[in-house]
Design an enzyme around this catalytic site. Structure first.
Site, PDB file in Angstrom:
ATOM      1  N   GLU A 169      42.765  23.485  46.882  1.00  0.00           N
ATOM      2  CA  GLU A 169      43.269  24.834  46.585  1.00  0.00           C
ATOM      3  C   GLU A 169      42.384  25.897  47.228  1.00  0.00           C
ATOM      4  O   GLU A 169      41.395  26.317  46.624  1.00  0.00           O
ATOM      5  CB  GLU A 169      43.342  25.071  45.072  1.00  0.00           C
ATOM      6  CG  GLU A 169      43.858  26.460  44.709  1.00  0.00           C
ATOM      7  CD  GLU A 169      43.839  26.756  43.224  1.00  0.00           C
ATOM      8  OE1 GLU A 169      44.240  27.864  42.841  1.00  0.00           O
ATOM      9  OE2 GLU A 169      43.408  25.884  42.438  1.00  0.00           O
TER      10      GLU A 169
ATOM     11  N   LYS B 218      47.425  22.980  47.302  1.00  0.00           N
ATOM     12  CA  LYS B 218      47.811  24.068  46.391  1.00  0.00           C
ATOM     13  C   LYS B 218      47.508  25.369  47.121  1.00  0.00           C
ATOM     14  O   LYS B 218      46.345  25.710  47.345  1.00  0.00           O
ATOM     15  CB  LYS B 218      47.059  23.981  45.062  1.00  0.00           C
ATOM     16  CG  LYS B 218      47.475  25.093  44.072  1.00  0.00           C
ATOM     17  CD  LYS B 218      46.950  24.850  42.669  1.00  0.00           C
ATOM     18  CE  LYS B 218      47.381  25.969  41.725  1.00  0.00           C
ATOM     19  NZ  LYS B 218      47.002  25.726  40.322  1.00  0.00           N
TER      20      LYS B 218
END
Length: 334
Positions: free
Chosen positions: A177, A219
Site C-alpha cells: 500500500e 492497495k
C-alpha cells in the site's frame, strides 16, 4: 506455501463483486474515532466493535477478506471463537497489518518512512499460526512544495519490497500500500505524476527483491486533486486518470488492485470505483479495501446504544459492503 497457493489466495481476495474490509486501526487511531462519537477506548469496546463488524450477517457475499490489527487477531467473539477462525468459517480470509507506523525520514523534511522490518520474519511466522493468510504494509507519500523527493519514494518502495519478500517466504500474500495522501492543494495532474513515479519505483523494487507478483495484491490510492485544491475533478476524470496511471505502471500479471478510500466520502469512494469498472477491458480486477468508508455510519449509530443498536449498525455495514461489491463490477446505481 507454494506460489500456486499464494496465487490462489490472492485471486480469492479479488473475487468478482468482493473486496476487503480494513479494520486494522491502531489502538491510538481507533481511540480518536471512538472519541469523536463519545465511546471509551477500552479493550472490550474495541473487541465488541470489531465483533459487530466481522459478524455482520451475509458479509461474505461482498467481503473476501478482513485486515486486522495485532490485538484483534488475538481476540475472539463473545462465545469464545477466535476472530480468525470465525472469518475462515465464513469464507472470509483473515489478514493482518504488520507495519509499525511512520516516522520522519532523516534528511528529508516533511517526509515519512514506514518502520517495522526489524523482527518481521518472526512476527509473520506467528501471524500465520494465528490464522492470517495475507498481510498489509502502508507507506505514506506526501505532496507539497518540493516533495516527495526521489529519496522518500525509493526508501518506501524498498521497505515495501522487503516486507513483501518476507511475507511470501512465510506463506502470506503481501498487500503493498503506497498511499499518496489527499492532503494539500495540489491538482489532479500533480497527483497523477507522483502516483506514477511511486508505482514505478514500487514495482522496480518488488522485481529486485524477487517478489512473485502472481501472489501479491496492490492497495492503491486513486488519482485525485488535493483536499484544498481550487479545481475539482468529476467522477469520470478521476476514473480515467486513475486507470491511465495504473495501466502505465502496474504489470498485467498482478492478480488484482484494491483501492483505499483515503479520506473520500463514502459515496465518492463507491462512485469512483464504479466508474472505473464501467470502463471495462482492464488487465486486472479493481476492487476495494475501505476502512472509514465502510464503518463510519455504523460507528455513529452504534455509539448511541452499544448493545441496542448492533443489528441496525450491522445493516449499515452490509449496505456499504453491497454497494461497493456492486461498484467492483460496475453495477452500482447510486
Amino acid at each position: 506455501m507454494s506460489i500456486e497457493q499464494l496465487a490462489e489466495t490472492a485471486q480469492a481476495m479479488v473475487a468478482p463483486g468482493k473486496g476487503i474490509i480494513a479494520i486494522d486501526e491502531s489502538t491510538a487511531t481507533i481511540g480518536k474515532r471512538f472519541a469523536s462519537v463519545g465511546i471509551e477506548n477500552t479493550e472490550e469496546n474495541r473487541r465488541a466493535y470489531r465483533e459487530l463488524l466481522l459478524t455482520t450477517p451475509r458479509l461474505s457475499q461482498h467481503i473476501s477478506g478482513a485486515i486486522l490489527f495485532d490485538e484483534t487477531l488475538r481476540q475472539s467473539t463473545k462465545d469464545g471463537t477466535p476472530f480468525a477462525n470465525y472469518l475462515a468459517k465464513q469464507g472470509i480470509i483473515p489478514g493482518i497489518k504488520v507495519d509499525k507506523g511512520t516516522t520522519a525520514l532523516a534528511g528529508c523534511p516533511g517526509e515519512l518512512v514506514t518502520e517495522g522490518l526489524d523482527g518481521l520474519r518472526d512476527r509473520l511466522k506467528e501471524y500465520y499460526k494465528l490464522g492470517a493468510r495475507f498481510a498489509k504494509w502502508r507507506a505514506v507519500i506526501n505532496i507539497a512544495e518540493d516533495i516527495p523527493s526521489g529519496t522518500c519514494i525509493e526508501a518506501n518502495a524498498h521497505a515495501l519490497a522487503r516486507y513483501a519478500a518476507l511475507c511470501q517466504e512465510q506463506g502470506l500474500v503481501p498487500m503493498v500500500e503506497p498511499e499518496v495522501l489527499m492532503d494539500g492543494d495540489h491538482d489532479i495532474q500533480t497527483c497523477y505524476e507522483v502516483t506514477e513515479a511511486t508505482l514505478r519505483s514500487l514495482f522496480g523494487a518488488l522485481h529486485e527483491q524477487g517478489v512473485l507478483l502472481e501472489g501479491t495484491i496492490l492497495k492503491a490510492s486513486m488519482v485525485l486533486p488535493g483536499k484544498d485544491c481550487d479545481e475539482d475533478a468529476d467522477v469520470e476524470e478521476v476514473a480515467e486518470s486513475t486507470i491511465m496511471c495504473l495501466k502505465s505502471t502496474v504489470p498485467a500479471i498482478l492478480p488484482g488492485i484494491v483501492f483505499l478510500s483515503g479520506g473520500q466520502s463514502d459515496e465518492d469512494a463507491t462512485a469512483h470505483l464504479d466508474a472505473m469498472n464501467r470502463v471495462g477491458n482492464l488487465p486486472w480486477p479493481l476492487s476495494f479495501s475501505y476502512g472509514r468508508a465502510m464503518q463510519q455510519a455504523a460507528l455513529q449509530l452504534w455509539s448511541k446504544d452499544l448493545k441496542g443498536n448492533v443489528a441496525k449498525a450491522q445493516a449499515l455495514v452490509f449496505e456499504r459492503a453491497k454497494a461497493n461489491g456492486l461498484a467492483a463490477q460496475g453495477k452500482w446505481e447510486g
